[in-house]
Structure formats: structure tokens, C-alpha cells
Design a protein around this motif. Structure first.
Motif, PDB file in Angstrom:
ATOM      1  N   THR A  53      -1.331 -16.543  -0.427  1.00  0.00           N
ATOM      2  CA  THR A  53      -1.502 -16.672  -1.612  1.00  0.00           C
ATOM      3  C   THR A  53      -2.942 -17.326  -0.818  1.00  0.00           C
ATOM      4  N   GLU A  57      -6.531 -16.667  -2.406  1.00  0.00           N
ATOM      5  CA  GLU A  57      -6.926 -17.546  -2.397  1.00  0.00           C
ATOM      6  C   GLU A  57      -8.000 -18.076  -1.306  1.00  0.00           C
ATOM      7  N   SER A  87       4.666 -17.766   7.102  1.00  0.00           N
ATOM      8  CA  SER A  87       4.007 -16.176   7.839  1.00  0.00           C
ATOM      9  C   SER A  87       4.401 -15.469   8.622  1.00  0.00           C
TER      10      SER A  87
HETATM   11  N1  LIG Z   1      -0.473 -18.308 -10.842  1.00  0.00           N
HETATM   12  C1  LIG Z   1       0.319 -18.966  -9.903  1.00  0.00           C
HETATM   13  O1  LIG Z   1       0.535 -19.868 -10.748  1.00  0.00           O
HETATM   14  C2  LIG Z   1       0.091 -18.184  -8.359  1.00  0.00           C
HETATM   15  C3  LIG Z   1       0.899 -19.205  -7.444  1.00  0.00           C
HETATM   16  C4  LIG Z   1       0.677 -18.617  -6.274  1.00  0.00           C
HETATM   17  C5  LIG Z   1      -0.191 -17.376  -6.034  1.00  0.00           C
HETATM   18  N2  LIG Z   1      -0.372 -16.834  -7.158  1.00  0.00           N
HETATM   19  C6  LIG Z   1      -1.184 -15.433  -6.453  1.00  0.00           C
HETATM   20  O2  LIG Z   1       0.266 -14.578  -6.093  1.00  0.00           O
HETATM   21  C7  LIG Z   1      -0.272 -13.144  -4.988  1.00  0.00           C
HETATM   22  C8  LIG Z   1       0.087 -12.840  -3.965  1.00  0.00           C
HETATM   23  O3  LIG Z   1       1.505 -13.203  -3.755  1.00  0.00           O
HETATM   24  P1  LIG Z   1       2.559 -13.181  -2.869  1.00  0.00           P
HETATM   25  O4  LIG Z   1       3.813 -12.526  -3.780  1.00  0.00           O
HETATM   26  O5  LIG Z   1       2.192 -11.051  -2.550  1.00  0.00           O
HETATM   27  O6  LIG Z   1       2.522 -13.689  -2.182  1.00  0.00           O
HETATM   28  P2  LIG Z   1       2.651 -14.951  -1.011  1.00  0.00           P
HETATM   29  O7  LIG Z   1       3.995 -15.400  -1.309  1.00  0.00           O
HETATM   30  O8  LIG Z   1       2.082 -16.249  -1.287  1.00  0.00           O
HETATM   31  O9  LIG Z   1       2.841 -14.454   0.525  1.00  0.00           O
HETATM   32  C9  LIG Z   1       3.463 -12.711   1.289  1.00  0.00           C
HETATM   33  C10 LIG Z   1       3.810 -13.612   2.405  1.00  0.00           C
HETATM   34  O10 LIG Z   1       4.024 -14.220   2.831  1.00  0.00           O
HETATM   35  C11 LIG Z   1       4.453 -14.566   3.924  1.00  0.00           C
HETATM   36  N3  LIG Z   1       6.178 -14.735   3.717  1.00  0.00           N
HETATM   37  C12 LIG Z   1       6.791 -15.188   2.160  1.00  0.00           C
HETATM   38  N4  LIG Z   1       8.691 -14.923   2.508  1.00  0.00           N
HETATM   39  C13 LIG Z   1       8.195 -14.934   3.725  1.00  0.00           C
HETATM   40  C14 LIG Z   1       9.629 -14.855   4.628  1.00  0.00           C
HETATM   41  N5  LIG Z   1      10.719 -15.494   3.774  1.00  0.00           N
HETATM   42  N6  LIG Z   1       9.716 -14.595   6.117  1.00  0.00           N
HETATM   43  C15 LIG Z   1       8.530 -14.822   6.293  1.00  0.00           C
HETATM   44  N7  LIG Z   1       6.859 -14.820   5.812  1.00  0.00           N
HETATM   45  C16 LIG Z   1       7.137 -14.858   4.219  1.00  0.00           C
HETATM   46  C17 LIG Z   1       4.799 -13.174   4.861  1.00  0.00           C
HETATM   47  O11 LIG Z   1       3.844 -13.361   5.330  1.00  0.00           O
HETATM   48  P3  LIG Z   1       3.016 -12.455   6.155  1.00  0.00           P
HETATM   49  O12 LIG Z   1       2.050 -10.996   6.094  1.00  0.00           O
HETATM   50  O13 LIG Z   1       1.288 -13.401   6.722  1.00  0.00           O
HETATM   51  O14 LIG Z   1       4.165 -11.702   7.354  1.00  0.00           O
HETATM   52  C18 LIG Z   1       4.318 -12.122   2.825  1.00  0.00           C
HETATM   53  O15 LIG Z   1       4.139 -11.326   3.245  1.00  0.00           O
HETATM   54  C19 LIG Z   1      -2.052 -14.003  -4.990  1.00  0.00           C
HETATM   55  O16 LIG Z   1      -2.359 -13.162  -5.995  1.00  0.00           O
HETATM   56  C20 LIG Z   1      -2.024 -15.428  -5.572  1.00  0.00           C
HETATM   57  O17 LIG Z   1      -3.476 -15.490  -5.805  1.00  0.00           O
HETATM   58  C21 LIG Z   1      -0.679 -16.780  -8.045  1.00  0.00           C
END
Ligand SMILES: NC(=O)c1ccc[n+]([C@@H]2O[C@H](COP(=O)([O-])OP(=O)(O)OC[C@H]3O[C@@H](n4cnc5c(N)ncnc54)[C@H](OP(=O)(O)O)[C@@H]3O)[C@@H](O)[C@H]2O)c1
Length: 226
Positions: A53, A57, A87
Motif C-alpha cells: 500500500t 500510494e 515489510s
Molecule cells: N480500499 C482500501 O481501503 C485500501 C486500503 C489499503 C490498500 N488498498 C490498496 O490495496 C493495494 C495493496 O494491497 P496488497 O494486498 O497488494 O498489499 P499490502 O497488504 O498493502 O502489502 C503487501 C506487502 O506487505 C508486506 N507484508 C504483509 N503482510 C506481511 C507479513 N505477515 N510479513 C511480512 N510482510 C508482510 C509485504 O511487503 P514486502 O513485499 O515489502 O515484503 C507484502 O508484499 C493497493 O492497490 C492499495 O491502494 C486499498
């Protein structure tokens, strides 16, 4: 040790997507949803955000409403909650505007990432790097550290991978889900909870405790039943 309350605050389309297929495409948040998000964030001592995220963002959410800032002051909270990015890889560019924002920054990561990342030293200058395990994040350790440092209220702002990890660790007490009246579609568009999924028998079930409607938008508040 006092228990930490963890609330997930996410918005999704009526077809269950938290962003479009292109994660950088601006989302559909409107004034009511922004005000709701700002109020929920204003209650937090710390917000948890997935690295995906922050990479998509560029910035963390900042409270600007003077009444909410005044209420934080009365409660003895700092003007902004701590933003804690999660991360495993530490692949976070220092060019992200997040690293210029006037907030306290933490990063929950792993020992392996600290040793292997080429910019650990640079990140240490702009954020508090906290290791929660060798290769995997141990949430019990994360929650102990937060409790020791006086954190009482955590708001998890997604995305879907972070939420899945917190659900798996049984750390989510309640959920605020906004339903935007729009359809994004797309097999690859992220949803509120990604990860490997749960089998229905052991899936966390929810109890609906509150609903609000503003025009065609719905705000749903659930409690997790553990
Ligand atoms: N509509 C909404 O309310 C809302 C809210 C938030 C986000 N979003 C959208 O959601 C999208 C991103 O979501 P996403 O699921 O792809 O990503 P995310 O959950 O934001 O990030 C995933 C990353 O977080 C880290 N991570 C998560 N859990 C972990 C754990 N247990 N241990 C270690 N690292 C962990 C890892 O980082 P590393 O890759 O660095 O290892 C993983 O690749 C974006 O498009 C954002 O704009 C929407």
C-alpha cells in the motif's frame, strides 16, 4: 499488560475490490468515506500499513481536521498516530513521499531483510526498524513490543495481504468496511483479505454491530467472533 484493540478500516467496491487492477489508479473515496476514515484513524495510537500500500500510494494517511486533532491532544495522544509499515523485503524506496511526512515511522520486518537489504542503514535514519522474527513476522512479538511502548489502539489500513496476516494471527477485534457503490471487477484486483484463504469451517465469523448509510454508500461495523 493491557490488551491492544485492533480495528481494520477498509473500503471496497460493491464487488469486493479494494482497488482497481492497476493499484496506482486513484480510488473512489468520497467526502463521507474520507471523514469516516479520518475519524477512525484519529482514534489510533498506531496505524499498520502493508508495504504494498505504501509503495502504491506513496504516503500515509494524515489527520487534518482541527476537532479531531484537539480531541487527540485532550486524550494525551501525539498529533498523528505512528505509522508502522509491514515489510518482509524492506524494498521501500527512500524517494517515497512517506519518508518526508511529519509522522513517527516504524517498520516491522525480519532479521533476514535487515541483513540482506542494501538500504538498511539509510532506512534506519528515517524509521524505527523493528525485527519480528528471522524470516517470518511473529505478530505475538509485534504486539508485545507495541504494548511495552504504550500502544493501546491499532488501526490496520490494509491492504489485503497485511489484513490476511492479521486475521491468521487472530489479532483483529473489529472491522469497519465501507461499501462504495461502484464495480471495479478484475480477477487480479485486490480484495480486503488476500493470503491463502480459510476453509469455511475455520473461517473467522463476524457479528454485525452497526450500520450507517450515506446516500448509496454503506458503512458496516463488524466484531470478529473468535
Ligand atoms: N480500499 C482500501 O481501503 C485500501 C486500503 C489499503 C490498500 N488498498 C490498496 O490495496 C493495494 C495493496 O494491497 P496488497 O494486498 O497488494 O498489499 P499490502 O497488504 O498493502 O502489502 C503487501 C506487502 O506487505 C508486506 N507484508 C504483509 N503482510 C506481511 C507479513 N505477515 N510479513 C511480512 N510482510 C508482510 C509485504 O511487503 P514486502 O513485499 O515489502 O515484503 C507484502 O508484499 C493497493 O492497490 C492499495 O491502494 C486499498
Amino acid at each position: 499488560m493491557t490488551a491492544i484493540q485492533t480495528t481494520v478500516v477498509l473500503a471496497m467496491t460493491a464487488d469486493g475490490k479494494i482497488s482497481a487492477v492497476d493499484p496506482r489508479a486513484p480510488r473512489d473515496s468520497d467526502r463521507a468515506d474520507k471523514a469516516h476514515l479520518e475519524y477512525q484513524v484519529s482514534l489510533a495510537d498506531l496505524i499498520l500499513v502493508g508495504a504494498g500500500t505504501i509503495r502504491a500510494e506513496g504516503t500515509t494517511f494524515v489527520i487534518t481536521n482541527p476537532e479531531l486533532l484537539a480531541a487527540r491532544q485532550i486524550r494525551g495522544q501525539s498529533p498523528q498516530p505512528i505509522t508502522c509499515v509491514v515489510s518482509r523485503s524492506l524494498e521501500l524506496s527512500l524517494d517515497l513521499p512517506f519518508f518526508q511526512q511529519d509522522v513517527e515511522r516504524w517498520i516491522f520486518t525480519t532479521r533476514t531483510a535487515l541483513q540482506e537489504s542494501s538500504h538498511t542503514e539509510a532506512l534506519e535514519k528515517v524509521a524505527n526498524l523493528i525485527t519480528l522474527g528471522d524470516t517470518d513476522l511473529e505478530w505475538d512479538r509485534g504486539y508485545s513490543i507495541m504494548a511495552e511502548r504504550g500502544i493501546r489502539k491499532v488501526v490496520a489500513l490494509g491492504g489485503g495481504s497485511l489484513t490476511a496476516s492479521l486475521v491468521g494471527a487472530k489479532r483483529i477485534d473489529d472491522w469497519w468496511l465501507t461499501i462504495w457503490p461502484v464495480i471495479y471487477g478484475g480477477e487480479k484486483a485486490p480484495t480486503p483479505v488476500e493470503g491463502e484463504g480459510f476453509i469455511p469451517r475455520s473461517a473467522p465469523h463476524l457479528q454485525l454491530v452497526e450500520t450507517r448509510q450515506v446516500n448509496s454508500e454503506l458503512f458496516l461495523h463488524y466484531r470478529t467472533l473468535y
